[in-house]
Design an enzyme around this catalytic site. Sequence first.
Site, PDB file in Angstrom:
ATOM      1  N   SER B 161       0.756  -1.272   0.005  1.00  0.00           N
ATOM      2  CA  SER B 161       0.051  -0.010   0.048  1.00  0.00           C
ATOM      3  C   SER B 161       0.910   1.327   0.050  1.00  0.00           C
ATOM      4  O   SER B 161       1.781   1.317  -0.848  1.00  0.00           O
ATOM      5  CB  SER B 161      -0.794  -0.064   1.056  1.00  0.00           C
ATOM      6  OG  SER B 161      -1.894   0.898   1.244  1.00  0.00           O
ATOM      7  N   ASP B 326      -9.189  -6.178  -4.074  1.00  0.00           N
ATOM      8  CA  ASP B 326      -8.617  -5.173  -3.829  1.00  0.00           C
ATOM      9  C   ASP B 326      -9.365  -4.067  -4.704  1.00  0.00           C
ATOM     10  O   ASP B 326      -8.962  -3.870  -5.665  1.00  0.00           O
ATOM     11  CB  ASP B 326      -7.378  -4.872  -3.846  1.00  0.00           C
ATOM     12  CG  ASP B 326      -6.722  -3.785  -3.098  1.00  0.00           C
ATOM     13  OD1 ASP B 326      -7.470  -2.810  -2.679  1.00  0.00           O
ATOM     14  OD2 ASP B 326      -5.389  -3.560  -3.001  1.00  0.00           O
ATOM     15  N   HIS B 359      -7.867  -5.295  -0.206  1.00  0.00           N
ATOM     16  CA  HIS B 359      -6.867  -4.514   0.059  1.00  0.00           C
ATOM     17  C   HIS B 359      -6.098  -5.233   1.448  1.00  0.00           C
ATOM     18  O   HIS B 359      -4.716  -5.232   1.446  1.00  0.00           O
ATOM     19  CB  HIS B 359      -7.069  -3.098   0.544  1.00  0.00           C
ATOM     20  CG  HIS B 359      -5.521  -2.243   0.557  1.00  0.00           C
ATOM     21  ND1 HIS B 359      -4.997  -2.021  -0.609  1.00  0.00           N
ATOM     22  CD2 HIS B 359      -5.243  -1.490   1.464  1.00  0.00           C
ATOM     23  CE1 HIS B 359      -4.091  -1.119  -0.267  1.00  0.00           C
ATOM     24  NE2 HIS B 359      -4.067  -0.802   0.951  1.00  0.00           N
TER      25      HIS B 359
END
Lengths: 198, 386
Positions: B161, B326, B359
């Site tokens: 991320s 995600d 995610h």
Amino acid sequence: MKPEFSIISEWIEPGSRVLDLGCGDGTLLSMLQRERQVTGYGLDLDVGNIAACIAKGVDAIHTDVDNGLSEFNDQRFDYVVMTQALQVMQQPDQVLLDMLRVGRRGVVTFPNFAHWSLRLQLLMSGRMPRTRALPATWYNTQNIHLCTLKDFEALCQELNIRILERRVSDDQHRNGRSRRWLPNLSGQVGLYLLDKPR
Amino acid sequence: MSESSSPPWSSDSVGLVSPRTLHFDQPLELDCGRSLDAFDLIIETYGELNAARSNAVLICHALSGDHHAAGYHSATDRKPGWWESCVGPGKPIDTNRFFVVCLNNLGGCCGSTGPNQLRADNGKPWGPDFPIVTVRDWVRSQQRLMQALELPRWAAVIGGSLGGMQALQWSVDFPDLTRHVVAIAAAPRLSTQNIAFNEVARQAILTDPDFHDGRYAEHATVPSRGLMLARMLGHITYLSDNAMADKFGRDLISGNPQFSFEAEFQVESYLRYQGRSFIDRFDANTYLLMTKALDYFDPAREFGGDLASAFERTEAGFLLVAFTRDWRFSPERSRELMRALLQAGKSVSYACIDSPLGHDDFLVPVPDYLKVFGQYMHKVAEEAGA
């Protein structure tokens, strides 16, 4: 090492940029990196194959070749290679054109459906032939676009694709006399080096 | 009967670890035009640096992460570090082979210089006066850290991320110091929708009556409602629609509608729990800074918006990993990075892992993910002589 790969290796000029469509576990590219000092990428749909490629030091992209090669610029590679995968493509003709858009030359290998043993099986048994190279039954095969050497060459002509080299071989990839005389009858695998006059 | 003397962690954990703080007394220029005269970075390291000093890897943390990536601070810790699934002996980031460095970024709230730390000049908390930092600023501070540890380069810079974004920025800003980049569930920049979510999170904090323009510490209060809402919103984006449905369904806790605004659905109590537990460990000003760093991240910006040009100078090899479900940074965002790297002719591998969570999958030991990640790190280790 598949004998098919050593024929391909002979065709690839040292130091080339190579894209391998349906690269599997990266065996061919890692051999070409070693023997021909090529750079390039393998494309494959199976994540296990991506891991196997990485383990061999081959850069691999997890993608579906059926979705096209739009992520690659024109003439980005010296060679775009596709071994034993043309027959599983949704649109083999479009793939061929895309290969020769992205690459200066194309290398294609596929099982020849006109091999005498297949013809004989169909003639004698009246059922879809099965061989060591094509072991799956008709209803669960991934090979949705099988063709013969003649079919392939006719398509190349139609698409204005030039055949620079052709080799045929049996499943041991021996390149005997009969295969030079009657390739479409005696060859189990067709290997082609292609380009497209621009 | 005596208590078992075996440690509470498994053999593939780094086990007991302790952080340390490094002080930097050379000014650090920041993108916003301000500078920090001096700063502290709190770090943890795992594994041993080899004699050639070639096996160091940097882990960059995401929005709410910190320096505690793996192991336990005490035998009574309930939870290990945030990336225990990937860091440890025999794991993808193999501490038997690598010297692993993880830090709390500037502006963080876990010991590095940030809003909840005291200023050297007046002894008061930085609060809202802490400068807005960018991913580039973090990378610059991490390069100071690299120097302080006397490391010639990183064998790899790794993150998920926002952490992946720092790894990417490393390859752009310090091409010769970054041998490999592993960017997981990352993106080349935020989408408009991503920024919109961040803005709602910030507004929740900024409009909390207890926020006091960021000087809540001086008012001996905490904007807990705002921080809680921001975290709840974040958690919605960390899970896929399917994962939420599978995890919480829509069964009523008491069986029948109560016609009230109490938590009646399980997902409501989950979000409330996540929000509440965040207040105890996170700082509202830091949350504002972290979301701003995300919003501003855009390595292509200095290159006329052309991402391929941004990567032109990098000498790194790249591994990009995305997760099918995600939707915060979808696989398409990783493919954007991949396209730019292909266009720049860089060494890049890409895998899209089929997994349910979304995610948050980057924190979870999904077998295919660990396999691809592990193989890549094996290659990194071989190259580094680790």
